[in-house]
Design an enzyme around this catalytic site. Structure first.
Site, short mmCIF file in Angstrom:
data_model
loop_
_atom_site.label_atom_id
_atom_site.label_comp_id
_atom_site.label_asym_id
_atom_site.label_seq_id
_atom_site.Cartn_x
_atom_site.Cartn_y
_atom_site.Cartn_z
N GLU A 10 0.69 -1.57 -0.28
CA GLU A 10 -0.08 0.04 -0.06
C GLU A 10 1.22 1.34 -0.04
O GLU A 10 2.08 1.27 0.79
CB GLU A 10 -0.33 -0.08 1.21
CG GLU A 10 -2.08 1.77 0.90
CD GLU A 10 -2.68 1.11 2.32
OE1 GLU A 10 -3.67 1.98 3.00
OE2 GLU A 10 -2.68 -0.06 2.93
N ASN A 44 -6.58 1.16 3.02
CA ASN A 44 -7.21 2.44 3.01
C ASN A 44 -6.59 3.69 2.47
O ASN A 44 -8.03 4.96 2.14
CB ASN A 44 -7.17 2.40 4.54
CG ASN A 44 -7.65 2.10 6.25
OD1 ASN A 44 -8.13 1.14 5.61
ND2 ASN A 44 -7.02 2.71 7.04
N ASN A 54 -11.90 -0.83 -0.17
CA ASN A 54 -11.59 -1.63 0.71
C ASN A 54 -12.33 -0.71 2.51
O ASN A 54 -12.48 -0.41 1.91
CB ASN A 54 -10.27 -1.05 0.76
CG ASN A 54 -8.61 -1.69 2.00
OD1 ASN A 54 -9.00 -2.64 1.83
ND2 ASN A 54 -9.23 -0.21 3.32
N GLU A 55 -12.54 -2.42 2.88
CA GLU A 55 -13.27 -1.82 4.40
C GLU A 55 -14.14 -0.80 3.77
O GLU A 55 -14.02 -0.06 5.24
CB GLU A 55 -12.42 -1.92 5.26
CG GLU A 55 -11.08 -2.59 5.67
CD GLU A 55 -10.19 -2.72 6.37
OE1 GLU A 55 -10.04 -1.43 7.01
OE2 GLU A 55 -9.05 -3.25 7.06
N TYR A 108 -6.44 -8.57 11.88
CA TYR A 108 -4.84 -8.63 12.95
C TYR A 108 -4.92 -9.41 13.81
O TYR A 108 -5.61 -8.96 14.37
CB TYR A 108 -4.53 -6.98 12.43
CG TYR A 108 -4.25 -7.04 11.22
CD1 TYR A 108 -3.59 -6.93 10.65
CD2 TYR A 108 -5.77 -6.03 10.57
CE1 TYR A 108 -3.61 -6.42 9.34
CE2 TYR A 108 -5.05 -5.57 9.68
CZ TYR A 108 -3.81 -5.65 8.42
OH TYR A 108 -3.58 -5.60 7.05
N GLU A 143 -6.16 -9.03 3.55
CA GLU A 143 -5.63 -8.86 5.42
C GLU A 143 -5.03 -9.40 6.30
O GLU A 143 -6.11 -10.05 6.66
CB GLU A 143 -5.97 -6.83 5.31
CG GLU A 143 -5.76 -6.50 4.72
CD GLU A 143 -5.91 -4.56 4.34
OE1 GLU A 143 -6.05 -4.87 6.11
OE2 GLU A 143 -6.30 -3.84 3.76
N GLN A 195 1.75 -6.62 5.73
CA GLN A 195 2.31 -6.11 3.95
C GLN A 195 3.83 -6.95 3.70
O GLN A 195 3.77 -7.59 4.52
CB GLN A 195 2.22 -4.74 3.73
CG GLN A 195 0.65 -3.88 3.95
CD GLN A 195 1.02 -2.64 3.84
OE1 GLN A 195 1.55 -1.97 3.06
NE2 GLN A 195 -0.42 -2.00 3.71
#
Length: 505
Positions: free
Chosen positions: A29, A74, A174-175, A246, A294, A354
């Site tokens: 990212e 993001n 995304n999200e 996460y 992710e 990442q």
């Protein structure tokens, strides 16, 4: 006290599914030093003619990363892809809202496509459905994938890229359930725009695969209703739904930390159930598969990140999310990889988030070397040896309880059968922090196979970490594993990641 043990039976006919190589993908990212000072640093001694660090490329190539998600994250929800194409000296600088940084656009779509080819990876491209919409997604797809003869394909050619990039896999935002996301949506709002974007994009290129945004985590109040509602809209046009997860150990409870992969198991099963509910309701024929695009350990850098973004915003490539991983983090990464393999029938893609500097297996010094974090090694082993058919393990293990979880297996394990190479690899983690555990595995269905090697990652210090100077946590090969009459016998060292490789004699 009951003696701890683990027994497993592996049979070549107990097949889960062929593992999609994209299960071992990653993510870059425009965040922190992932791009600038990460993969790209023109003044670095190792830089090639395009400014890419060759030392970083070598470490990425060693991992054999099949697909890399780009450019966010993001970041993508306020990204104007047009800013990152064309002559570099004409590209604008922008306020990057997701991470409150300055985006110079020195590296954009075409540069990243070139870098991806150099490291042998495909791209997973994300489109901005936060501040932009259907038309912009279509323009981007036309620029990337259409041969020639149209406004945006000819613009790509004008920019020096005659051949289309032919990007197969696309993320629809995304999200979008997250209030932190620029342009976040309600389930119905996202479902509608994702449906319209998917429908239009597949008119341009029917061969692409599309990933619909799933919940940002299991803790979201809308989980799993988000998946149920959004897939009601997108089911006919998308192929995957995303999962993000996460883990951290802020309170220092290692047994509980090592049990968190059970939450990954729960997440996967819940999303599969929800996808299948929508399939049934739609009288559909296709399965919606999962893209775990992710996942990682992430908690070491939280406070520093907040301070940088709040007090010193609009820097170019500030040091954000630079977790320095320790040994126990590597065990959790290994446990998550084992969980993905066990669900290879539906988890088809996954992206370790990442790849460089930002919660990453690879770190760089600005004018110095690139080096391997602890989590590099289980990721490397899975990517290298976890190609083939995931086999359903019949696993018996003693168990324990933690603060949040009950009946946690002392040993978690899975096996992968590579028919072409005539190899079987057993991945196993011993969660016990005090003792080695006797492990036996019945592989009698693989007649004529012998032991190749047993690789172990372990350390007496759970908090040991690596640096550019010293690799305190690194794998070793041990010689106390035996195979006799189709039965493997070994002791899995306390708190260890294990890779037991077997091959046809």
């Amino acid at each position: 006290m009951t003696k701890k043990y683990a027994k497993m039976v592996v049979d070549k006919d107990f097949r889960i599914a062929e593992i999609d190589k994209r299960m071992y993908g990653s993510f870059i990212e425009h965040l922190g030093r992932a791009v600038y000072e990460g993969i790209y640093q023109p003044d670095h001694p190792s830089a090639d003619k395009d400014g890419f660090r060759k030392d970083v490329m070598e470490l990425v190539k060693e991992l054999n990363v099949p697909i890399i998600r780009y450019p966010g994250g993001n970041f993508v929800s306020n990204y104007y892809w047009e800013d990152g194409v064309g002559p570099v000296d004409e590209r604008p600088k922008r306020l990057e809202l997701a991470w409150r940084s300055l985006e110079t656009n020195e590296v954009g779509l075409n540069e990243f496509a070139k870098w991806s080819k150099l490291v042998g990876s495909d791209m997973m491209m994300a489109v901005n459905l936060g501040t932009r919409g259907v038309g912009d997604a279509c323009n981007l797809l036309e620029y990337c994938n259409h041969e020639a003869g149209t406004k945006y394909s000819d613009l790509r050619i004008k920019h020096g890229y005659k051949e289309p990039h032919k990007i197969k896999t696309w993320c629809l935002g995304n999200e979008m359930d997250g209030p932190w996301q620029v342009g976040s949506k309600t389930p119905a709002e996202y479902g509608r725009i994702a449906y319209e974007a998917a429908k239009a994009m597949k008119l341009i290129d029917p061969d692409i695969e599309l990933v619909s945004c799933g919940s940002s985590s299991t803790s979201m109040k809308t989980f799993p209703e988000w998946e149920a509602t959004t897939l009601e809209h997108t089911y006919e046009h998308v192929d995957y739904v995303s999962l993000h997860q996460y883990f951290g150990n802020a309170d220092g409870d290692t047994p509980n930390f090592l049990a968190k992969s059970m939450e990954t198991e729960h997440f996967i099963k819940t999303v599969i159930s929800t996808c299948d509910y929508v399939k049934a309701k739609k009288r559909g024929k296709k399965n919606i598969n999962l893209s775990f695009d992710e996942w990682n350990v992430w908690y070491h850098s939280h406070q520093a990140d907040d301070n940088t973004m709040k007090r010193e915003p609009w820097q170019k490539a500030p040091a954000l999310l630079e977790d320095i991983y320790n040994f126990e983090d590597a065990l959790v990464v290994g446990l998550m990889l084992i969980t993905f393999m066990k669900h290879a029938d539906r988890v088809k893609m996954a992206c370790l988030a990442q790849l460089v500097n930002v919660i990453a297996p690879i770190m760089t010094q600005v004018d110095g070397p690139a080096w391997k974090q602890t989590i590099y090694y289980p990721y490397l082993h899975a990517s290298k040896y976890g190609r083939g058919i995931a086999l359903q393990p019949v696993l018996y293990s003693t168990k324990h309880d933690t603060k949040e979880y009950t009946d946690v297996f002392d040993v978690d394990s899975v096996a992968v059968y590579n028919e072409e190479a005539e190899e079987v690899t057993i991945f196993a983690v011993n969660r016990d922090l005090a003792d080695s555990i006797e492990f036996t595995c019945d592989i009698r269905s693989f007649e004529g196979y012998g032991l190749i090697e047993h690789i172990v990652l372990t350390n007496d210090d759970l908090l040991a970490s690596n640096s550019a100077i010293k690799q305190a946590v690194a794998p070793v090969t041990v010689n106390d594993t035996f195979l006799d009459n189709g039965i493997i016998k070994t002791n899995l060292r306390k708190a260890s990641w294990n890779v037991i490789r077997l091959g046809k004699k």
